[in-house]
Design an enzyme around this catalytic site. Structure first.
Site, PDB file in Angstrom:
ATOM      1  N   TRP A  16      49.191  44.901  46.337  1.00 40.75           N
ATOM      2  CA  TRP A  16      47.739  44.912  46.222  1.00 40.75           C
ATOM      3  C   TRP A  16      47.172  45.561  47.482  1.00 40.75           C
ATOM      4  O   TRP A  16      47.591  45.232  48.596  1.00 40.75           O
ATOM      5  CB  TRP A  16      47.157  43.489  46.094  1.00 40.75           C
ATOM      6  CG  TRP A  16      45.670  43.517  46.259  1.00 40.75           C
ATOM      7  CD1 TRP A  16      44.760  44.000  45.365  1.00 40.75           C
ATOM      8  CD2 TRP A  16      44.923  43.134  47.422  1.00 40.75           C
ATOM      9  NE1 TRP A  16      43.498  43.928  45.893  1.00 40.75           N
ATOM     10  CE2 TRP A  16      43.562  43.405  47.147  1.00 40.75           C
ATOM     11  CE3 TRP A  16      45.270  42.591  48.664  1.00 40.75           C
ATOM     12  CZ2 TRP A  16      42.538  43.150  48.075  1.00 40.75           C
ATOM     13  CZ3 TRP A  16      44.258  42.341  49.584  1.00 40.75           C
ATOM     14  CH2 TRP A  16      42.912  42.619  49.291  1.00 40.75           C
ATOM     15  N   GLU A  57      48.664  45.030  41.407  1.00 39.36           N
ATOM     16  CA  GLU A  57      47.514  44.146  41.140  1.00 39.36           C
ATOM     17  C   GLU A  57      46.208  44.922  41.189  1.00 39.36           C
ATOM     18  O   GLU A  57      45.937  45.635  42.147  1.00 39.36           O
ATOM     19  CB  GLU A  57      47.494  43.023  42.193  1.00 39.36           C
ATOM     20  CG  GLU A  57      46.333  42.042  42.049  1.00 39.36           C
ATOM     21  CD  GLU A  57      46.394  40.886  43.054  1.00 39.36           C
ATOM     22  OE1 GLU A  57      47.277  40.898  43.943  1.00 39.36           O
ATOM     23  OE2 GLU A  57      45.549  39.982  42.955  1.00 39.36           O
ATOM     24  N   LYS A  77      41.875  45.214  40.984  1.00 42.37           N
ATOM     25  CA  LYS A  77      40.721  44.476  41.491  1.00 42.37           C
ATOM     26  C   LYS A  77      39.456  45.248  41.158  1.00 42.37           C
ATOM     27  O   LYS A  77      39.495  46.463  40.974  1.00 42.37           O
ATOM     28  CB  LYS A  77      40.861  44.296  43.004  1.00 42.37           C
ATOM     29  CG  LYS A  77      39.872  43.300  43.579  1.00 42.37           C
ATOM     30  CD  LYS A  77      40.290  42.765  44.928  1.00 42.37           C
ATOM     31  CE  LYS A  77      39.222  41.811  45.433  1.00 42.37           C
ATOM     32  NZ  LYS A  77      39.596  41.157  46.683  1.00 42.37           N
ATOM     33  N   ASP A 127      44.921  39.251  38.190  1.00 43.91           N
ATOM     34  CA  ASP A 127      44.370  38.125  38.957  1.00 43.91           C
ATOM     35  C   ASP A 127      43.035  37.801  38.303  1.00 43.91           C
ATOM     36  O   ASP A 127      42.173  38.680  38.190  1.00 43.91           O
ATOM     37  CB  ASP A 127      44.204  38.560  40.429  1.00 43.91           C
ATOM     38  CG  ASP A 127      43.592  37.490  41.313  1.00 43.91           C
ATOM     39  OD1 ASP A 127      42.591  36.861  40.895  1.00 43.91           O
ATOM     40  OD2 ASP A 127      44.068  37.310  42.448  1.00 43.91           O
ATOM     41  N   HIS A 176      39.624  38.953  39.540  1.00 42.67           N
ATOM     42  CA  HIS A 176      39.444  40.380  39.818  1.00 42.67           C
ATOM     43  C   HIS A 176      38.789  41.187  38.709  1.00 42.67           C
ATOM     44  O   HIS A 176      39.058  42.380  38.567  1.00 42.67           O
ATOM     45  CB  HIS A 176      40.798  41.000  40.161  1.00 42.67           C
ATOM     46  CG  HIS A 176      41.315  40.561  41.486  1.00 42.67           C
ATOM     47  ND1 HIS A 176      42.384  41.135  42.124  1.00 42.67           N
ATOM     48  CD2 HIS A 176      40.871  39.597  42.328  1.00 42.67           C
ATOM     49  CE1 HIS A 176      42.603  40.540  43.277  1.00 42.67           C
ATOM     50  NE2 HIS A 176      41.699  39.599  43.426  1.00 42.67           N
ATOM     51  N   HIS A 187      48.089  36.230  38.815  1.00 42.69           N
ATOM     52  CA  HIS A 187      47.605  35.408  39.923  1.00 42.69           C
ATOM     53  C   HIS A 187      46.556  34.504  39.308  1.00 42.69           C
ATOM     54  O   HIS A 187      45.479  34.973  38.945  1.00 42.69           O
ATOM     55  CB  HIS A 187      46.947  36.256  41.018  1.00 42.69           C
ATOM     56  CG  HIS A 187      47.922  36.777  42.022  1.00 42.69           C
ATOM     57  ND1 HIS A 187      47.535  37.563  43.089  1.00 42.69           N
ATOM     58  CD2 HIS A 187      49.257  36.594  42.135  1.00 42.69           C
ATOM     59  CE1 HIS A 187      48.606  37.850  43.812  1.00 42.69           C
ATOM     60  NE2 HIS A 187      49.663  37.290  43.256  1.00 42.69           N
ATOM     61  N   ASP A 234      35.005  36.718  43.560  1.00 45.05           N
ATOM     62  CA  ASP A 234      36.446  36.495  43.739  1.00 45.05           C
ATOM     63  C   ASP A 234      36.651  35.514  44.893  1.00 45.05           C
ATOM     64  O   ASP A 234      37.202  35.858  45.929  1.00 45.05           O
ATOM     65  CB  ASP A 234      37.089  37.854  44.044  1.00 45.05           C
ATOM     66  CG  ASP A 234      38.579  37.760  44.276  1.00 45.05           C
ATOM     67  OD1 ASP A 234      39.240  36.971  43.580  1.00 45.05           O
ATOM     68  OD2 ASP A 234      39.085  38.482  45.155  1.00 45.05           O
ATOM     69  N   ASP A 291      38.367  32.722  45.148  1.00 43.65           N
ATOM     70  CA  ASP A 291      39.665  32.061  45.306  1.00 43.65           C
ATOM     71  C   ASP A 291      39.541  30.564  45.561  1.00 43.65           C
ATOM     72  O   ASP A 291      40.184  30.021  46.457  1.00 43.65           O
ATOM     73  CB  ASP A 291      40.495  32.757  46.397  1.00 43.65           C
ATOM     74  CG  ASP A 291      41.009  34.114  45.929  1.00 43.65           C
ATOM     75  OD1 ASP A 291      41.925  34.125  45.098  1.00 43.65           O
ATOM     76  OD2 ASP A 291      40.471  35.142  46.374  1.00 43.65           O
ATOM     77  N   ASP A 293      46.997  31.979  43.316  1.00 47.44           N
ATOM     78  CA  ASP A 293      46.388  32.721  44.426  1.00 47.44           C
ATOM     79  C   ASP A 293      45.001  32.156  44.712  1.00 47.44           C
ATOM     80  O   ASP A 293      44.034  32.542  44.072  1.00 47.44           O
ATOM     81  CB  ASP A 293      46.301  34.217  44.068  1.00 47.44           C
ATOM     82  CG  ASP A 293      45.743  35.040  45.216  1.00 47.44           C
ATOM     83  OD1 ASP A 293      45.658  34.513  46.350  1.00 47.44           O
ATOM     84  OD2 ASP A 293      45.382  36.216  44.988  1.00 47.44           O
TER      85      ASP A 293
HETATM   86  C1  RNT Z   1      43.145  39.818  46.940  1.00 53.33           C
HETATM   87  C2  RNT Z   1      44.291  39.648  46.025  1.00 53.33           C
HETATM   88  C3  RNT Z   1      45.609  39.381  46.683  1.00 53.33           C
HETATM   89  C4  RNT Z   1      45.508  38.425  47.834  1.00 53.33           C
HETATM   90  C5  RNT Z   1      46.827  37.945  48.370  1.00 53.33           C
HETATM   91  C6  RNT Z   1      46.693  37.360  49.725  1.00 53.33           C
HETATM   92  O1  RNT Z   1      41.944  39.889  46.311  1.00 53.33           O
HETATM   93  O2  RNT Z   1      44.010  38.634  45.106  1.00 53.33           O
HETATM   94  O3  RNT Z   1      46.519  38.963  45.728  1.00 53.33           O
HETATM   95  O4  RNT Z   1      44.763  37.298  47.513  1.00 53.33           O
HETATM   96  O5  RNT Z   1      47.771  38.922  48.292  1.00 53.33           O
HETATM   97 ZN    ZN Z   2      45.599  38.023  43.794  1.00 57.58          ZN
END
Ligand code: RNT
Ligand code: ZN
Length: 417
Positions: free
Chosen positions: A183, A224, A226, A257, A260, A284, A292, A294, A324
């Site tokens: 990523w 990945e 985003k 993810d 994202h 993720h 985003d 998290d 994640d």
């Molecule tokens: C970031 C991505 C990525 C990170 C990690 C730390 O937006 O989600 O996966 O969160 O690699």
């Molecule tokens: Zn991620």
């Protein structure tokens, strides 16, 4: 009533509904989740003192974060003791462990810098997944794999290649494939003048990284996507179309993810389409709150829906399920335990659904019955089955894990300054 007696009563009800409860328990026991190491130290790592960059952000300053590899390993042990089943850990390159004043830049890290992690994983029978770290580094101040300056771009390509070698080392040492997820944060705050150039450079950089010799059965490379990052709101080179098309064209895995995408887009609806075109893919699982962010994974509708797609489409073998999130506002051990247990609960919930029967109702257009049964199933005694799963896997049932975290906070975390 004992956990077992409640379970037996619940089992009878589920079986009356057409669910094989024993099969659900044994399937769940086989699902290994990839637990991200970065919840333990706010994505800091051990290779520099730089602040987190790349358009991602942890918020909160709850005391007790891990400051050393030993602390992080001890914290991970505590978490895994409170989560049923056998899992994997997911490391970033920035978690290299340097000894005796030694240090290597990201383009020069080697398997030996991860030997302690391998020893740790071997002792516990864990697999390791891996990620190159394209942030929190002086050379990542602007762009990485899309950089217009060839010298900087080459530095990051070499980082990717170094990570391919390290991933293969993990797989070889631990006897289980290593998911190597790429990523990059590269993007723009404002309206791009050139959208194609950065993506073309990203494509070329990935081609070069993948040209590093590796055994494809051991190193599973994923990419990945985003949609935006903080300070990178207008353009992300690694968009969903870029990464999915790239992954498809090169036979690597797409990684989705669920933080994202645009706020009304859901990963649960994307999985079926991914399944029709890829043999394997990665996730993720996270929780975005308005962005985003998290946040810690909750047992919410989308998490359950993602689990349902995996289970009902027989895709548990095809999905590398990683978590994640990074919450620094609550006890970090608890954050991990809550998220891990919730992913398992979501899977169990899906496994306790008569998916085949529901598909038949859909195909025969019995939509009234389908809705009625789907809704009634929601108040079936799921908790009794989950408790029993925890009990037979020697982990605390219900909230009984919390006192262990509180004791660990008192004895260990509170002594970290
Ligand atoms: C970031 C991505 C990525 C990170 C990690 C730390 O937006 O989600 O996966 O969160 O690699
Ligand atoms: Zn991620």
């Amino acid at each position: 009533m004992s956990t077992k007696a409640s379970f037996e009563a619940a089992k009878e009800l589920y079986e009356g509904f057409g669910v094989d409860v024993d099969a659900a328990l044994s399937t769940l026991a086989k699902v290994s989740l990839s637990m991200h190491c970065w919840q333990g130290d706010d994505v800091k790592g051990f290779d520099s003192d730089l602040a987190l960059s790349g358009g991602i952000q942890t918020t909160g300053n709850y005391p007790g974060k891990a400051r050393t590899p030993e602390e992080l390993m001890s914290d991970i042990d505590k978490v895994l003791s409170l989560v049923p089943g056998k899992h994997r850990i997911n490391l970033h390159a920035s978690y290299a462990i340097f000894e005796d004043g030694e240090w290597a830049d990201r383009d020069a890290i080697e398997p030996k810098h991860f030997k302690k992690w391998v020893d740790y994983a071997k002792e516990r029978g864990l697999g390791i997944d891996f990620n190159p770290t394209y942030f929190s580094h002086p050379k990542a101040a602007e762009y990485t794999l899309t950089h217009p300056d060839d010298e900087i771009r080459t530095f990051w390509i070499n980082h990717g290649k170094a990570c391919v070698r390290i991933a293969e080392y993990f797989a070889q040492e631990l006897g289980t494939p290593c998911l190597l997820n790429v990523w990059i944060p590269d993007g723009l705050k404002d309206v791009p003048a050139d959208r194609l150039g950065p993506r073309a450079r990203y494509k070329d950089s990935m081609d070069q990284i993948l040209s590093e010799p590796h055994d494809k059965s051991k190193v599973l490379v994923s990419l990945e996507s985003k949609v935006f990052g903080i300070g990178l709101e207008s353009y992300t080179a690694g968009s969903a179309e870029f990464t999915t098309n790239y992954a498809f064209s090169k036979g690597i895995l797409p990684l989705l993810d669920n933080g994202h995408y645009h706020p009304t887009e859901v990963v649960s609806d994307k999985i079926a389409s991914i399944l029709l075109f890829f043999d394997k893919f990665a996730l993720h699982v996270t929780r975005g709150v308005r962005w985003d962010s998290d946040h810690v994974l909750r047992l919410d509708d989308e998490t359950k829906e993602i689990a349902k797609e995996l289970v009902s489409n027989d895709a548990l073998d095809k999905a590398c399920i990683g978590l994640d999130f990074f919450d620094a506002s609550i006890n970090r051990i608890a954050a991990w335990v809550i998220g891990m247990r919730n992913m398992q609960k979501a899977l169990l919930y899906a496994l306790l659904t008569p998916n085949k029967k529901f598909k038949e109702l859909q195909d025969t257009m019995q939509f009234t019955k389908l809705m009625a049964l789907q809704e009634e199933l929601k108040t079936y005694p799921f908790g009794a089955v989950w408790d029993y799963f925890c009990e037979i896997n020697n982990t605390p049932i219900r909230e009984e894990w919390l006192p262990y975290v509180e004791a660990y906070e008192k004895e260990v975390l509170s002594k970290r300054s």
